[in-house]
Enzyme design. Structure first.
Site, PDB file in Angstrom:
ATOM      1  N   LYS A 100       0.827  -1.216   0.000  1.00  0.00           N
ATOM      2  CA  LYS A 100       0.000   0.000   0.000  1.00  0.00           C
ATOM      3  C   LYS A 100       0.859   1.263   0.000  1.00  0.00           C
ATOM      4  O   LYS A 100       0.591   2.199  -0.737  1.00  0.00           O
ATOM      5  CB  LYS A 100      -0.919   0.056   1.241  1.00  0.00           C
ATOM      6  CG  LYS A 100      -1.896  -1.085   1.357  1.00  0.00           C
ATOM      7  CD  LYS A 100      -2.883  -0.869   2.505  1.00  0.00           C
ATOM      8  CE  LYS A 100      -2.251  -0.758   3.885  1.00  0.00           C
ATOM      9  NZ  LYS A 100      -1.570  -1.986   4.352  1.00  0.00           N
ATOM     10  N   ARG A 120      -9.299   1.300   9.040  1.00  0.00           N
ATOM     11  CA  ARG A 120      -8.836  -0.040   9.380  1.00  0.00           C
ATOM     12  C   ARG A 120      -9.866  -0.788  10.227  1.00  0.00           C
ATOM     13  O   ARG A 120      -9.626  -1.932  10.592  1.00  0.00           O
ATOM     14  CB  ARG A 120      -7.551   0.060  10.178  1.00  0.00           C
ATOM     15  CG  ARG A 120      -6.303  -0.383   9.382  1.00  0.00           C
ATOM     16  CD  ARG A 120      -5.148  -0.104  10.287  1.00  0.00           C
ATOM     17  NE  ARG A 120      -3.944  -0.790  10.062  1.00  0.00           N
ATOM     18  CZ  ARG A 120      -2.881  -0.245   9.481  1.00  0.00           C
ATOM     19  NH1 ARG A 120      -2.950   0.930   8.946  1.00  0.00           N
ATOM     20  NH2 ARG A 120      -1.752  -0.922   9.442  1.00  0.00           N
ATOM     21  N   ARG A 177      11.837  -5.911   5.320  1.00  0.00           N
ATOM     22  CA  ARG A 177      11.560  -4.536   4.877  1.00  0.00           C
ATOM     23  C   ARG A 177      12.465  -3.516   5.570  1.00  0.00           C
ATOM     24  O   ARG A 177      12.759  -3.627   6.749  1.00  0.00           O
ATOM     25  CB  ARG A 177      10.100  -4.211   5.187  1.00  0.00           C
ATOM     26  CG  ARG A 177       9.716  -2.798   4.819  1.00  0.00           C
ATOM     27  CD  ARG A 177       8.238  -2.651   4.683  1.00  0.00           C
ATOM     28  NE  ARG A 177       7.559  -2.592   5.968  1.00  0.00           N
ATOM     29  CZ  ARG A 177       6.258  -2.377   6.089  1.00  0.00           C
ATOM     30  NH1 ARG A 177       5.508  -2.244   5.014  1.00  0.00           N
ATOM     31  NH2 ARG A 177       5.706  -2.327   7.279  1.00  0.00           N
ATOM     32  N   ARG A 179      11.530  -1.071  10.995  1.00  0.00           N
ATOM     33  CA  ARG A 179      10.483  -0.679  11.943  1.00  0.00           C
ATOM     34  C   ARG A 179      10.426  -1.653  13.110  1.00  0.00           C
ATOM     35  O   ARG A 179      10.634  -2.847  12.926  1.00  0.00           O
ATOM     36  CB  ARG A 179       9.128  -0.672  11.220  1.00  0.00           C
ATOM     37  CG  ARG A 179       8.963   0.543  10.340  1.00  0.00           C
ATOM     38  CD  ARG A 179       7.742   0.477   9.469  1.00  0.00           C
ATOM     39  NE  ARG A 179       6.555  -0.052  10.121  1.00  0.00           N
ATOM     40  CZ  ARG A 179       5.347  -0.077   9.547  1.00  0.00           C
ATOM     41  NH1 ARG A 179       5.197   0.395   8.321  1.00  0.00           N
ATOM     42  NH2 ARG A 179       4.320  -0.578  10.181  1.00  0.00           N
ATOM     43  N   ARG A 203       0.041  -8.518  13.829  1.00  0.00           N
ATOM     44  CA  ARG A 203      -0.551  -7.516  12.938  1.00  0.00           C
ATOM     45  C   ARG A 203      -1.430  -8.175  11.878  1.00  0.00           C
ATOM     46  O   ARG A 203      -2.485  -7.670  11.525  1.00  0.00           O
ATOM     47  CB  ARG A 203       0.553  -6.701  12.255  1.00  0.00           C
ATOM     48  CG  ARG A 203       1.213  -5.718  13.218  1.00  0.00           C
ATOM     49  CD  ARG A 203       2.537  -5.234  12.689  1.00  0.00           C
ATOM     50  NE  ARG A 203       2.430  -4.435  11.495  1.00  0.00           N
ATOM     51  CZ  ARG A 203       3.418  -4.269  10.622  1.00  0.00           C
ATOM     52  NH1 ARG A 203       4.588  -4.863  10.813  1.00  0.00           N
ATOM     53  NH2 ARG A 203       3.247  -3.521   9.568  1.00  0.00           N
TER      54      ARG A 203
HETATM   55  P1  AMP Z   1       1.187   0.890   9.096  1.00  0.00           P
HETATM   56  O1  AMP Z   1       2.374   1.755   8.859  1.00  0.00           O
HETATM   57  O2  AMP Z   1       0.005   1.304   8.244  1.00  0.00           O
HETATM   58  O3  AMP Z   1       1.493  -0.579   8.985  1.00  0.00           O
HETATM   59  O4  AMP Z   1       0.725   1.149  10.608  1.00  0.00           O
HETATM   60  C1  AMP Z   1       1.601   0.871  11.695  1.00  0.00           C
HETATM   61  C2  AMP Z   1       0.823   0.801  12.990  1.00  0.00           C
HETATM   62  O5  AMP Z   1       0.193   2.073  13.229  1.00  0.00           O
HETATM   63  C3  AMP Z   1      -0.336  -0.197  13.013  1.00  0.00           C
HETATM   64  O6  AMP Z   1       0.093  -1.515  13.346  1.00  0.00           O
HETATM   65  C4  AMP Z   1      -1.218   0.410  14.093  1.00  0.00           C
HETATM   66  O7  AMP Z   1      -0.696   0.182  15.396  1.00  0.00           O
HETATM   67  C5  AMP Z   1      -1.092   1.906  13.802  1.00  0.00           C
HETATM   68  N1  AMP Z   1      -2.102   2.360  12.824  1.00  0.00           N
HETATM   69  C6  AMP Z   1      -1.888   2.838  11.572  1.00  0.00           C
HETATM   70  N2  AMP Z   1      -3.034   3.177  10.976  1.00  0.00           N
HETATM   71  C7  AMP Z   1      -4.023   2.905  11.868  1.00  0.00           C
HETATM   72  C8  AMP Z   1      -5.435   3.016  11.834  1.00  0.00           C
HETATM   73  N3  AMP Z   1      -6.093   3.474  10.761  1.00  0.00           N
HETATM   74  N4  AMP Z   1      -6.116   2.637  12.950  1.00  0.00           N
HETATM   75  C9  AMP Z   1      -5.483   2.183  14.053  1.00  0.00           C
HETATM   76  N5  AMP Z   1      -4.162   2.028  14.138  1.00  0.00           N
HETATM   77  C10 AMP Z   1      -3.419   2.389  13.069  1.00  0.00           C
END
Ligand code: AMP
Length: 214
Positions: free
Chosen positions: A13, A88, A127, A160, A171
């Site tokens: 994404k 989400r 990654r 990360r 996750r």
């Molecule tokens: P990502 O970079 O999109 O994989 O997001 C990393 C982490 O940020 C996720 O595992 C969640 O802990 C938090 N996060 C990101 N976007 C959301 C969202 N829309 N709702 C809740 N938590 C989020």
């Protein structure tokens, strides 16, 4: 154009929405990037989000919704935006719908990138992300030209803290329970476009462009 990119962690994404943003000249809004920036800056939101993020859980809806509402009110969003990692949960999708009604706009497409789980684990565990521009690389599938540094902007690459195998599994399970129901949610609204997230970054991007232009 207003777009949502849906899909599990590691589906691509971030990579695809960054490219779409360059091509369509509309901002990419990644809630993950916004939350990581808040953590680095140690804002109250960042401090509240920290423990959820390091364990791979979702940050509570009310925090994420108010953060995104503020972001979507910025002038650069007037011509459209690409939502990457939001919504989400069904609760977030409902909150987004209300925001769209208030701003008298709508969603054009919801693109679902799908990839098999074992492939996701391999992608996420290797990654590496750029600290400066957020571009993603992979130790085996997409290494940067200069080890440890970004090809795009020269920034430093890092792993990360939630890209460790035990957190990755968590996750993916959170995705299956809380986010995957959004596929049906948007299918029922007639907005869902599905793309297999396998192949080269360029191939997927070409398909993506066709889908959002169609
Ligand atoms: P990502 O970079 O999109 O994989 O997001 C990393 C982490 O940020 C996720 O595992 C969640 O802990 C938090 N996060 C990101 N976007 C959301 C969202 N829309 N709702 C809740 N938590 C989020």
């Amino acid at each position: 154009m207003n777009l949502i990119l849906l899909g599990p962690p590691g589906a691509g994404k971030g990579t695809q929405s960054r490219r779409l943003s360059d091509k369509l000249k509309i901002p990419q809004i990644s809630t993950g990037d916004l939350l990581r920036a808040a953590r680095t800056a140690k804002t109250p939101l960042g401090l509240q989000a920290e423990s959820y993020m390091t364990s791979g859980k979702l940050v509570p809806d009310d925090l994420v919704v108010s953060m995104i509402r503020e972001r979507m009110q910025q002038p650069d969003c007037r011509k459209g935006y690409i939502l990457d990692g939001f919504p989400r949960t069904v609760g977030q999708a409902e909150a987004l719908e209300k925001m769209l009604i208030v701003s008298q706009s709508g969603m054009d497409h919801v693109v679902n990138l799908f990839v098999a789980e074992e492939e996701l684990v391999k992608r996420l565990s290797g990654r590496r992300q750029c600290r400066k521009c957020g571009e993603n690389f992979h130790t085996s599938f997409l290494p940067s030209r200069k080890d440890g540094f970004c090809d795009r902007c020269g920034g430093e690459l890092f792993q990360r803290d939630d890209d460790r195998e035990e957190v990755i599994r968590n996750r993916l399970s959170v995705y299956g329970k809380q986010t995957a129901p959004l596929i049906e949610y948007y299918r029922k609204q007639g907005l869902l476009r599905e793309i297999r997230g396998v192949g080269t970054v360029d191939e997927i991007f070409e398909t993506m462009l066709k889908v959002v232009s169609g």
